[in-house]
Design an enzyme around this catalytic site. Structure first.
Site, PDB file in Angstrom:
ATOM      1  N   ASP A  89      42.813  35.886  47.164  1.00 48.81           N
ATOM      2  CA  ASP A  89      44.204  35.451  47.056  1.00 48.81           C
ATOM      3  C   ASP A  89      44.311  33.963  47.322  1.00 48.81           C
ATOM      4  O   ASP A  89      44.041  33.510  48.434  1.00 48.81           O
ATOM      5  CB  ASP A  89      45.036  36.233  48.069  1.00 48.81           C
ATOM      6  CG  ASP A  89      46.493  35.826  48.070  1.00 48.81           C
ATOM      7  OD1 ASP A  89      46.944  35.261  47.062  1.00 48.81           O
ATOM      8  OD2 ASP A  89      47.165  36.077  49.083  1.00 48.81           O
ATOM      9  N   ASP A 270      47.739  30.919  39.503  1.00 47.28           N
ATOM     10  CA  ASP A 270      47.643  32.020  40.453  1.00 47.28           C
ATOM     11  C   ASP A 270      46.652  33.100  40.059  1.00 47.28           C
ATOM     12  O   ASP A 270      46.931  33.917  39.185  1.00 47.28           O
ATOM     13  CB  ASP A 270      49.028  32.634  40.619  1.00 47.28           C
ATOM     14  CG  ASP A 270      49.095  33.613  41.769  1.00 47.28           C
ATOM     15  OD1 ASP A 270      48.069  33.842  42.423  1.00 47.28           O
ATOM     16  OD2 ASP A 270      50.176  34.162  42.016  1.00 47.28           O
TER      17      ASP A 270
END
Length: 380
Positions: A89, A270
């Site tokens: 992440d 992302d």
């Protein structure tokens, strides 16, 4: 669940470590999919292995790509090592896994860290709490030896969840954050910074290559970049501000006509977002332009028309990054074709986009912490 984004690079120096990833649903999608993905994983049992190329100072791991949606890696914690599947992440900075202290139903469905079995474990009196779009966790901070492939971080701070809410169906054990230290919820030094400070990586850089339509091939690299994974040169984009993987985007266009981000906007690159997300009015207009029709939670197009759909071009730092129809259209479990443009579940005051895996499968991405920038190049 939302994750913020990224990648970076510098010279190909002493050591590059490549770690295997495998792709599964985002937490948000996994929760809606219930046990479908978990059943898939059981039916396709697979253990990520490691192949070391000592002569080239490059450690490479074969990867598995599942469902074209999210990427996981195997790490170990403790002495002797205990193995976990973690979600990488770039929107957070903490490493956490379930604890054997945890009695929540979510913890019982995942691998839990057994602290009594590790001779290098050290508990602290610090606590932490993290809230995601799909659930929340809370627990304590501890220290132990963490391994990512050949990289070893000794006395690494990490978080042990003692309670998890709403995360029963996620197909991974924990999360390994790769954002800047200031984003840490626990206040602990992130593992990337610890490895950098220990001299375990030669350059403060990590990069992602996301494979397309196949189970193997996806990698995360630490300490440098393997140039075989992209074509041409890397185009560098400065971060808006050091401390988060956020960049300025010039515009979004179809056939040279600007359809969004006119005058510039903010974008997250992302790795934790499967799709391309933006403000609802602009995304709705995109769906109309590609003739996507809403049905339930998705917008569908005719599969026979995919090759005729226009490319959507994202212009970043003066460079055009086209995304063709075959890239932004995926198939669901019934082989129906749907658009991967989604409304962002936030309402920021400025125009805000998430460039997720749909974009990153086309463009190799590098996160350069040393120079606070992101590198992009066409993936092989």
């Amino acid at each position: 669940m939302k994750w913020l984004v990224v990648l970076g690079l510098v010279a190909f120096s002493e050591c590059i470590v490549k770690i295997p990833l495998r792709r599964v649903k985002t937490m948000r999608k996994a929760l809606s999919g219930k046990n479908m993905l978990n059943n898939f994983l059981k039916e396709h049992a697979y253990r990520l292995s490691q192949i070391s190329f000592r002569g080239s100072n490059l450690t490479s791991h074969p990867l598995r790509n599942i469902k074209d949606l999210v990427y996981l890696a195997n790490i170990t914690i403790g002495t002797p090592p205990q193995e976990f599947q973690v979600f990488l992440d770039t929107g957070s900075s903490d490493l956490w896994v379930p604890s054997d202290f945890c009695t929540s139903p979510a913890c019982s469905k995942h691998v839990r860290f057994r602290h009594l079995q590790s001779s290098t474990f050290r508990l602290t009196n610090k606590t932490f709490s993290i809230t995601y779009g799909s659930g929340r966790i809370k627990g304590v901070v501890a220290h132990d030896t963490v391994r990512i492939g050949d990289l070893v971080s000794t006395d690494q701070p990490f978080s042990l969840s003692m309670a998890e809410y709403g995360l029963e169906h996620i197909p991974f054990d924990g999360i390994l954050g790769l954002n800047y230290p200031n984003v840490s919820s626990s206040g602990a030094i992130p593992i990337f910074d610890k490895l950098k400070n220990q001299g375990a990586i030669s350059e403060p850089v990590f990069a992602f290559y996301l494979s397309k339509d196949k189970q193997e091939g996806s990698v995360v690299m630490f300490g440098g970049v393997d140039h075989r994974y992209y074509k041409g040169k890397l185009n560098w984009v400065p971060l808006i501000q050091a401390g988060n993987w956020i960049i300025h985007m010039d515009s979004i266009s179809i056939e040279r006509k600007v359809i969004a981000c006119s005058g510039g906007c903010v974008a997250f690159v992302d790795i934790g977002t499967a799709f391309i997300e933006g403000p609802k009015p602009l995304v709705d207009n995109m769906q109309k332009l590609i003739r996507a029709k809403p049905w339930r939670s998705k917008h569908y197009v005719s599969c026979s028309a995919v090759n005729t759909l226009p490319s959507i071009t994202f212009t970043i730092n003066g460079i055009n990054y086209p995304v063709p129809g075959r890239a932004y259209i995926l198939k669901d479990s019934r082989r129906r074709c749907y658009s991967t443009f989604k409304e962002i579940p936030l309402s920021p005051t400025t125009e805000f986009w998430m460039l997720g895996d749909v974009f990153l499968r086309l463009y190799f991405s590098v996160f350069d912490r040393g120079n606070d920038r992101i590198g992009l190049a066409r993936a092989v």
